[in-house]
Write an enzyme that holds these catalytic residues in place. Structure first.
Site, PDB file in Angstrom:
ATOM      1  N   GLY A 124       0.828  -1.194   0.000  1.00 50.84           N
ATOM      2  CA  GLY A 124       0.000   0.000   0.000  1.00 50.84           C
ATOM      3  C   GLY A 124       0.861   1.241   0.000  1.00 50.84           C
ATOM      4  O   GLY A 124       2.025   1.197   0.412  1.00 50.84           O
ATOM      5  N   GLN A 127       2.943   9.951   1.236  1.00 48.14           N
ATOM      6  CA  GLN A 127       4.225   9.241   1.274  1.00 48.14           C
ATOM      7  C   GLN A 127       5.100   9.588   0.073  1.00 48.14           C
ATOM      8  O   GLN A 127       6.297   9.330   0.097  1.00 48.14           O
ATOM      9  CB  GLN A 127       4.009   7.731   1.346  1.00 48.14           C
ATOM     10  CG  GLN A 127       3.432   7.274   2.673  1.00 48.14           C
ATOM     11  CD  GLN A 127       3.276   5.786   2.701  1.00 48.14           C
ATOM     12  OE1 GLN A 127       2.269   5.252   2.238  1.00 48.14           O
ATOM     13  NE2 GLN A 127       4.279   5.109   3.235  1.00 48.14           N
ATOM     14  N   HIS A 181      -4.189   1.202   7.730  1.00 48.65           N
ATOM     15  CA  HIS A 181      -2.834   1.774   7.747  1.00 48.65           C
ATOM     16  C   HIS A 181      -2.732   2.930   6.748  1.00 48.65           C
ATOM     17  O   HIS A 181      -2.256   4.014   7.089  1.00 48.65           O
ATOM     18  CB  HIS A 181      -1.823   0.665   7.407  1.00 48.65           C
ATOM     19  CG  HIS A 181      -0.410   1.117   7.337  1.00 48.65           C
ATOM     20  ND1 HIS A 181       0.534   0.748   8.272  1.00 48.65           N
ATOM     21  CD2 HIS A 181       0.251   1.903   6.449  1.00 48.65           C
ATOM     22  CE1 HIS A 181       1.706   1.293   7.950  1.00 48.65           C
ATOM     23  NE2 HIS A 181       1.546   1.996   6.840  1.00 48.65           N
ATOM     24  N   GLU A 182      -3.189   2.695   5.516  1.00 46.91           N
ATOM     25  CA  GLU A 182      -3.062   3.731   4.486  1.00 46.91           C
ATOM     26  C   GLU A 182      -3.970   4.920   4.754  1.00 46.91           C
ATOM     27  O   GLU A 182      -3.568   6.063   4.552  1.00 46.91           O
ATOM     28  CB  GLU A 182      -3.324   3.144   3.093  1.00 46.91           C
ATOM     29  CG  GLU A 182      -2.354   2.060   2.673  1.00 46.91           C
ATOM     30  CD  GLU A 182      -0.880   2.426   2.814  1.00 46.91           C
ATOM     31  OE1 GLU A 182      -0.510   3.600   2.658  1.00 46.91           O
ATOM     32  OE2 GLU A 182      -0.080   1.513   3.095  1.00 46.91           O
ATOM     33  N   HIS A 224      -2.505   7.419   7.094  1.00 53.66           N
ATOM     34  CA  HIS A 224      -1.542   8.342   6.473  1.00 53.66           C
ATOM     35  C   HIS A 224      -2.222   9.627   6.002  1.00 53.66           C
ATOM     36  O   HIS A 224      -1.614  10.697   6.038  1.00 53.66           O
ATOM     37  CB  HIS A 224      -0.861   7.690   5.260  1.00 53.66           C
ATOM     38  CG  HIS A 224       0.324   6.852   5.589  1.00 53.66           C
ATOM     39  ND1 HIS A 224       1.478   7.361   6.151  1.00 53.66           N
ATOM     40  CD2 HIS A 224       0.550   5.522   5.412  1.00 53.66           C
ATOM     41  CE1 HIS A 224       2.355   6.387   6.310  1.00 53.66           C
ATOM     42  NE2 HIS A 224       1.820   5.256   5.874  1.00 53.66           N
ATOM     43  N   CYS A 268       6.227  -0.159   7.256  1.00 49.91           N
ATOM     44  CA  CYS A 268       5.795   0.976   6.445  1.00 49.91           C
ATOM     45  C   CYS A 268       6.952   1.412   5.567  1.00 49.91           C
ATOM     46  O   CYS A 268       8.102   1.459   6.027  1.00 49.91           O
ATOM     47  CB  CYS A 268       5.352   2.113   7.358  1.00 49.91           C
ATOM     48  SG  CYS A 268       4.764   3.583   6.484  1.00 49.91           S
ATOM     49  N   LEU A 269       6.647   1.739   4.322  1.00 51.80           N
ATOM     50  CA  LEU A 269       7.692   2.202   3.413  1.00 51.80           C
ATOM     51  C   LEU A 269       8.313   3.516   3.891  1.00 51.80           C
ATOM     52  O   LEU A 269       9.435   3.830   3.522  1.00 51.80           O
ATOM     53  CB  LEU A 269       7.125   2.359   1.997  1.00 51.80           C
ATOM     54  CG  LEU A 269       6.613   1.077   1.350  1.00 51.80           C
ATOM     55  CD1 LEU A 269       5.979   1.372  -0.009  1.00 51.80           C
ATOM     56  CD2 LEU A 269       7.726   0.050   1.221  1.00 51.80           C
TER      57      LEU A 269
END
Length: 162
Positions: free
Chosen positions: A46, A51, A131-132, A135, A89-90
């Site tokens: 995701g 991000q 999670h996304e 953000h 997480c990226l």
């Protein structure tokens, strides 16, 4: 399409609230394509627009269930159950931690053609949606971690040494 720079923890953009998308434009279509390319290049499941430095309410998700999801102006309309699991997480490379999330999520959003859709997710997909969407409101999973973060790249190195 292009690979965009993934913003990492400490970058102010990750703590800001994103603005809704009013209409689809060529620029937003390009952004969405770039987000998929960036997510796949980084081996993520995701990615949210902040991000990659864009404060728009857009996320892309692909948990390898045979379908990729573009969610524009998403909002969770119901949750059920509970799951506890490792998250990464990226934007926090090399780190992981335990997070409690709903096990089932229903999300209302717009697709890339600005049509309203309802997406239901369980387990990993439910976790990814939560999670996304966090953000988009400046929330990182580390804010919800139970027991602290740990390095995952060191665990990989240790298991390779055995």
């Amino acid at each position: 399409m292009a690979i965009r720079k993934i913003r990492v923890d400490g970058d102010d953009v990750l703590r800001k609230t994103c603005k809704p998308v009013d209409k689809m434009t060529d620029r937003i279509r390009t952004l969405i394509g770039d987000m998929y390319d960036t997510m796949y290049e980084a081996n993520g499941v995701g990615l949210a627009a902040p991000q990659v430095g864009i404060l728009k309410r857009i996320v892309v998700i692909d948990v390898c269930d045979g379908e990729a999801y573009t969610l524009i102006n998403p909002e969770i309309v119901s949750v059920d159950g509970e799951q506890v699991g490792e998250e990464g997480c990226l934007s926090l490379p090399g780190l992981s931690g335990q997070v409690t999330r709903p096990n089932h999520v229903v999300c209302k959003a717009l697709d890339i053609d600005m049509n309203e859709i309802i997406v239901e997710g369980e387990e990993l997909f439910a976790r990814a949606i939560c999670h996304e969407l966090d953000h988009l409101d400046g929330i990182l999973y580390k804010d919800k971690v139970e027991g602290g973060l740990h390095r995952v790249d060191m665990e990989i190195e240790e298991s390779n040494d055995k």
